[in-house]
Design a protein around this motif. Structure first.
Motif, PDB file in Angstrom:
ATOM      1  N   ILE A 333      24.986  15.116  54.230  1.00 26.59           N
ATOM      2  CA  ILE A 333      25.087  16.187  53.307  1.00 26.59           C
ATOM      3  C   ILE A 333      24.124  16.132  52.248  1.00 26.59           C
ATOM      4  CG2 ILE A 333      26.522  15.173  51.862  1.00 26.59           C
ATOM      5  CD1 ILE A 333      27.875  17.871  51.465  1.00 26.59           C
ATOM      6  N   PRO A 334      23.337  17.279  52.026  1.00 27.49           N
ATOM      7  CA  PRO A 334      22.325  16.970  50.693  1.00 27.49           C
ATOM      8  C   PRO A 334      23.164  16.646  49.519  1.00 27.49           C
ATOM      9  CG  PRO A 334      22.009  19.129  52.056  1.00 27.49           C
ATOM     10  CD  PRO A 334      23.423  18.523  52.552  1.00 27.49           C
ATOM     11  N   ALA A 335      22.373  15.925  48.834  1.00 25.74           N
ATOM     12  CA  ALA A 335      23.333  15.351  47.650  1.00 25.74           C
ATOM     13  C   ALA A 335      23.745  16.444  46.585  1.00 25.74           C
ATOM     14  CB  ALA A 335      22.266  14.520  46.907  1.00 25.74           C
ATOM     15  N   ALA A 336      22.992  17.701  46.620  1.00 27.25           N
ATOM     16  CA  ALA A 336      23.374  18.894  45.814  1.00 27.25           C
ATOM     17  C   ALA A 336      22.783  19.954  46.671  1.00 27.25           C
ATOM     18  CB  ALA A 336      22.585  18.733  44.447  1.00 27.25           C
ATOM     19  N   PHE A 356      35.191  10.335  44.408  1.00 25.94           N
ATOM     20  CA  PHE A 356      33.939  10.853  43.966  1.00 25.94           C
ATOM     21  C   PHE A 356      32.892   9.956  44.230  1.00 25.94           C
ATOM     22  CE2 PHE A 356      37.316  13.233  41.702  1.00 25.94           C
ATOM     23  CZ  PHE A 356      37.158  14.613  42.062  1.00 25.94           C
ATOM     24  N   LEU A 357      31.747  10.518  44.464  1.00 21.96           N
ATOM     25  CA  LEU A 357      30.626   9.891  44.505  1.00 21.96           C
ATOM     26  C   LEU A 357      29.455  10.435  43.580  1.00 21.96           C
ATOM     27  CD1 LEU A 357      29.803   9.536  48.335  1.00 21.96           C
ATOM     28  CD2 LEU A 357      31.010   7.644  46.675  1.00 21.96           C
ATOM     29  N   TYR A 358      28.575   9.723  42.900  1.00 20.74           N
ATOM     30  CA  TYR A 358      27.558  10.025  42.061  1.00 20.74           C
ATOM     31  C   TYR A 358      26.285   9.593  42.663  1.00 20.74           C
ATOM     32  CZ  TYR A 358      31.754  10.797  39.247  1.00 20.74           C
ATOM     33  OH  TYR A 358      32.873  11.313  38.752  1.00 20.74           O
ATOM     34  N   ALA A 359      25.563  10.509  42.778  1.00 20.58           N
ATOM     35  CA  ALA A 359      24.234  10.205  43.391  1.00 20.58           C
ATOM     36  C   ALA A 359      22.913  10.743  42.111  1.00 20.58           C
ATOM     37  CB  ALA A 359      23.863  11.053  44.583  1.00 20.58           C
ATOM     38  N   GLY A 360      22.425   9.679  42.038  1.00 21.64           N
ATOM     39  CA  GLY A 360      21.118  10.071  40.957  1.00 21.64           C
ATOM     40  C   GLY A 360      20.024  10.738  41.455  1.00 21.64           C
ATOM     41  N   LEU A 361      19.463  11.515  40.834  1.00 17.57           N
ATOM     42  CA  LEU A 361      17.983  12.402  41.369  1.00 17.57           C
ATOM     43  C   LEU A 361      17.223  12.302  40.505  1.00 17.57           C
ATOM     44  CD1 LEU A 361      19.989  15.335  43.044  1.00 17.57           C
ATOM     45  CD2 LEU A 361      19.157  13.188  44.394  1.00 17.57           C
ATOM     46  N   ARG A 362      16.193  11.635  40.435  1.00 23.01           N
ATOM     47  CA  ARG A 362      14.934  11.544  39.902  1.00 23.01           C
ATOM     48  C   ARG A 362      14.146  12.784  40.129  1.00 23.01           C
ATOM     49  NH1 ARG A 362      13.314   5.919  41.824  1.00 23.01           N
ATOM     50  NH2 ARG A 362      13.932   6.934  43.619  1.00 23.01           N
ATOM     51  N   SER A 364      14.516  16.006  39.151  1.00 28.36           N
ATOM     52  CA  SER A 364      15.339  17.009  38.416  1.00 28.36           C
ATOM     53  C   SER A 364      15.904  16.234  37.417  1.00 28.36           C
ATOM     54  CB  SER A 364      16.234  17.750  39.180  1.00 28.36           C
ATOM     55  OG  SER A 364      17.176  16.894  40.001  1.00 28.36           O
ATOM     56  N   ASP A 365      16.136  14.924  37.468  1.00 27.22           N
ATOM     57  CA  ASP A 365      16.889  14.274  36.446  1.00 27.22           C
ATOM     58  C   ASP A 365      18.118  14.633  36.129  1.00 27.22           C
ATOM     59  OD1 ASP A 365      14.649  13.023  35.932  1.00 27.22           O
ATOM     60  OD2 ASP A 365      14.029  13.958  34.078  1.00 27.22           O
ATOM     61  N   THR A 366      19.051  14.821  37.425  1.00 23.65           N
ATOM     62  CA  THR A 366      20.257  15.180  37.442  1.00 23.65           C
ATOM     63  C   THR A 366      21.158  14.019  38.265  1.00 23.65           C
ATOM     64  OG1 THR A 366      19.698  16.134  39.356  1.00 23.65           O
ATOM     65  CG2 THR A 366      19.649  17.581  37.347  1.00 23.65           C
ATOM     66  N   ILE A 367      22.391  14.288  38.256  1.00 21.63           N
ATOM     67  CA  ILE A 367      23.506  13.514  38.789  1.00 21.63           C
ATOM     68  C   ILE A 367      24.319  14.194  39.856  1.00 21.63           C
ATOM     69  CG2 ILE A 367      25.563  12.000  38.669  1.00 21.63           C
ATOM     70  CD1 ILE A 367      23.177  10.501  37.495  1.00 21.63           C
ATOM     71  N   ALA A 368      24.372  14.300  41.000  1.00 20.42           N
ATOM     72  CA  ALA A 368      24.727  15.006  42.042  1.00 20.42           C
ATOM     73  C   ALA A 368      26.038  14.170  42.184  1.00 20.42           C
ATOM     74  CB  ALA A 368      24.196  15.076  43.028  1.00 20.42           C
ATOM     75  N   VAL A 369      27.518  15.031  41.986  1.00 20.14           N
ATOM     76  CA  VAL A 369      28.748  14.869  42.272  1.00 20.14           C
ATOM     77  C   VAL A 369      29.238  15.284  43.618  1.00 20.14           C
ATOM     78  CG1 VAL A 369      31.065  14.700  41.320  1.00 20.14           C
ATOM     79  CG2 VAL A 369      29.107  15.177  39.859  1.00 20.14           C
ATOM     80  N   LEU A 370      29.916  14.446  44.367  1.00 23.20           N
ATOM     81  CA  LEU A 370      30.349  14.677  45.596  1.00 23.20           C
ATOM     82  C   LEU A 370      31.704  14.362  45.744  1.00 23.20           C
ATOM     83  CD1 LEU A 370      27.205  13.473  46.512  1.00 23.20           C
ATOM     84  CD2 LEU A 370      27.614  14.976  48.161  1.00 23.20           C
ATOM     85  N   ARG A 371      32.688  15.020  46.643  1.00 26.43           N
ATOM     86  CA  ARG A 371      34.198  14.520  46.550  1.00 26.43           C
ATOM     87  C   ARG A 371      34.204  13.960  48.188  1.00 26.43           C
ATOM     88  NH1 ARG A 371      36.177  18.913  45.906  1.00 26.43           N
ATOM     89  NH2 ARG A 371      36.848  18.643  43.816  1.00 26.43           N
ATOM     90  N   VAL A 372      34.861  12.886  47.988  1.00 25.69           N
ATOM     91  CA  VAL A 372      35.340  11.890  49.385  1.00 25.69           C
ATOM     92  C   VAL A 372      36.551  12.950  50.113  1.00 25.69           C
ATOM     93  CG1 VAL A 372      36.045   9.996  50.500  1.00 25.69           C
ATOM     94  CG2 VAL A 372      34.476   9.835  48.559  1.00 25.69           C
ATOM     95  N   ALA A 373      36.285  13.322  51.263  1.00 33.05           N
ATOM     96  CA  ALA A 373      37.399  14.300  51.830  1.00 33.05           C
ATOM     97  C   ALA A 373      37.885  13.660  52.984  1.00 33.05           C
ATOM     98  CB  ALA A 373      36.587  15.605  52.148  1.00 33.05           C
ATOM     99  N   GLY A 374      39.290  13.848  53.177  1.00 35.78           N
ATOM    100  CA  GLY A 374      39.896  13.408  54.463  1.00 35.78           C
ATOM    101  C   GLY A 374      39.963  12.048  54.538  1.00 35.78           C
ATOM    102  N   ASP A 375      39.721  11.448  55.593  1.00 37.31           N
ATOM    103  CA  ASP A 375      39.831  10.046  55.578  1.00 37.31           C
ATOM    104  C   ASP A 375      38.501   9.173  55.179  1.00 37.31           C
ATOM    105  OD1 ASP A 375      38.138  10.450  57.745  1.00 37.31           O
ATOM    106  OD2 ASP A 375      38.961   9.374  59.159  1.00 37.31           O
ATOM    107  N   GLY A 376      37.671  10.065  54.509  1.00 38.20           N
ATOM    108  CA  GLY A 376      36.377   9.270  54.060  1.00 38.20           C
ATOM    109  C   GLY A 376      35.047   9.885  54.930  1.00 38.20           C
TER     110      GLY A 376
END
Length: 444
Positions: A333-336, A356-362, A364-376
């Motif tokens: 999945i794209p980080a954002a 949740f997962l946090y992916a740093g993006l240099r 745009s200097d952002t933090i992408a937030v993703l939810r771990v769904a289902g069984d992972g």
């Protein structure tokens, strides 16, 4: 709470004078939500300790001296001092990551410059002993398309069983599909400039609609991206990654519960699986990612899945193992949903409850937030928030706080995390820190 901070010194175009000491709030507190304070470099002085790793049971820290290509072992002797456990050990060009095995008997050093994976044995005091360079990676997208396991079988004089042969054929077929995906990606590069303009307009419109209270969650995409000119973080474009000059660039390692290890090769677009045998690392098999994606950092999740953040394509890949222990890509999945064309993935971390997962993006200097769904086995995009720093090289989750190292802005910022939604808030505290590249919690 205390943290050790790795950083770049003058040899890597930075201003750090060694491992730094950062405090958050009061000493002894289990939270990092209080004010930040940088207390300066600790003794002894080191040159560009860009990555730090802790021994699992001893108060010993291992530093990757990136500019020197060596790894140093340090035993803590006081609040602001360490003692070297012998001389530093040669690893390889631009060593950028160190991971210590859960039993504390060895570490793996990953070298961005020459692609080396180096196994360094540790004695009962955490002191480095023997040093073994693991078999080099081969480019699975190269001309000969050789399988790295072939060389390993020749070295061990072991025949290949029929199941392994069948799986290898399937992997090669997956490689064909990945090549087709790479062609599709290259065809999209020509649209990058137009897409960037549209994203800038969309970001501005979203900020206006969100209002002052929530505008910080919408990144400022009309800000020009800042290239990384420092050593092992030098970025190549997707076009360069697909060029004939592809080079092995080992970047990170992690350990599996079954005793095997995983390493990423950012240059060859593979995750390598290793077995340990008689003090050396033996290649087991590889997981191919799309050509040009650039696997950088990885996270072993309690669900049994492994998540891999790519530098070039800014995606998170989900790896899963079958009953035979063979790891494969289960999804991505794209980080954002909204990123810059030249965004580069940096660090991947999980929330305190691993939901949740946090992916740093240099860029745009952002933090992408993703939810771990289902069984992972699947991930969902949640939000994209400003990191509060320039060039978020590394970040660390401490309960309800996200600490972010701004390599180019020379600071560390703390952001509060909403434990229900996983979304970071605006910056709460900030401390000036020279060229920070890694934040490691100190042993209490």
């Amino acid at each position: 709470m205390r943290f050790w901070v790795g950083g770049y010194s003058s040899d890597m175009d930075g201003t750090a004078e060694g491992i730094g000491l950062l405090t958050a709030g009061e000493d002894g507190s289990p939270f990092a939500s209080g004010p930040l304070s940088f207390r300066g470099a600790v003794r002894p002085a080191l040159t560009s300790p860009s990555w730090l790793a802790a021994h699992p049971s001893l108060d010993v820290v291992y530093a990757a001296l990136e500019g020197e290509g060596r790894v140093s072992a340090l035993a803590r002797t006081g609040d602001t001092s360490f003692a070297a456990l012998g001389p530093s050990v040669e690893a390889g060009e631009a060593v950028c990551h160190v991971a210590v095995s859960p039993d504390g008997t060895y570490l793996l050093a990953s070298c961005w410059g020459d692609g080396r994976i180096v196994r360094i044995g540790l004695d009962g005091n955490g002191r480095p002993m023997d040093r073994v360079v693991a078999p080099a990676a081969r480019d699975p997208y190269g001309i000969d398309r050789g399988d790295p396991r072939d060389a390993a079988r020749e070295d061990l004089d072991e025949p290949e069983d029929p199941r392994a042969a069948r799986e290898r054929r399937e992997e090669r077929m997956s490689g064909v599909a990945a090549d087709q995906d790479a062609e599709r990606r290259r065809s999209e590069i020509g649209l990058a400039d137009a897409a960037a303009a549209l994203r800038a307009d969309a970001a501005a419109a979203l900020r206006a609609a969100a209002g002052a209270e929530f505008a910080h969650l919408i990144p400022d995409h009309d800000r020009p991206a800042e290239p990384d000119l420092r050593g092992a973080t030098l970025l190549t474009s997707a076009v360069d990654a697909d060029a004939a000059s592809r080079t092995s660039r080992a970047h990170a390692a992690a350990f599996l519960p079954d005793g095997r290890a995983l390493t990423t090769d950012l240059g060859f677009d593979v995750v390598r699986v290793w077995c340990r045998a008689s003090g050396r690392m033996v290649p087991d098999h590889e997981v191919l990612l799309p050509r040009g994606s650039g696997p950088r950092h990885l996270l072993v999740h309690p669900s049994g899945y492994v998540y891999v953040l790519t530098e070039h394509s800014a995606e998170v890949f989900i790896l899963g193992a079958d009953r035979a222990g063979q790891w494969r890509v289960r999804g991505s999945i794209p980080a954002a949903a909204l990123t810059l064309p030249d965004d580069a993935g940096a660090e991947l971390a999980a929330s305190h409850d691993r939901a949740f997962l946090y992916a740093g993006l240099r860029g745009s200097d952002t933090i992408a937030v993703l939810r771990v769904a289902g069984d992972g086995g699947s991930l969902e995009q949640v939000a994209l928030a400003e990191s509060g720093v320039t060039w978020p090289r590394h970040h660390l989750v401490v309960r309800d706080t996200l600490l972010v190292a701004g390599q180019h802005s020379n600071d560390v910022a703390s952001l509060s995390l909403d434990i229900r939604t996983g979304v970071p808030s605006k910056v709460r505290h900030r401390a000036g820190v020279p060229a920070p590249t890694r934040i490691l919690r100190a042993r209490d």
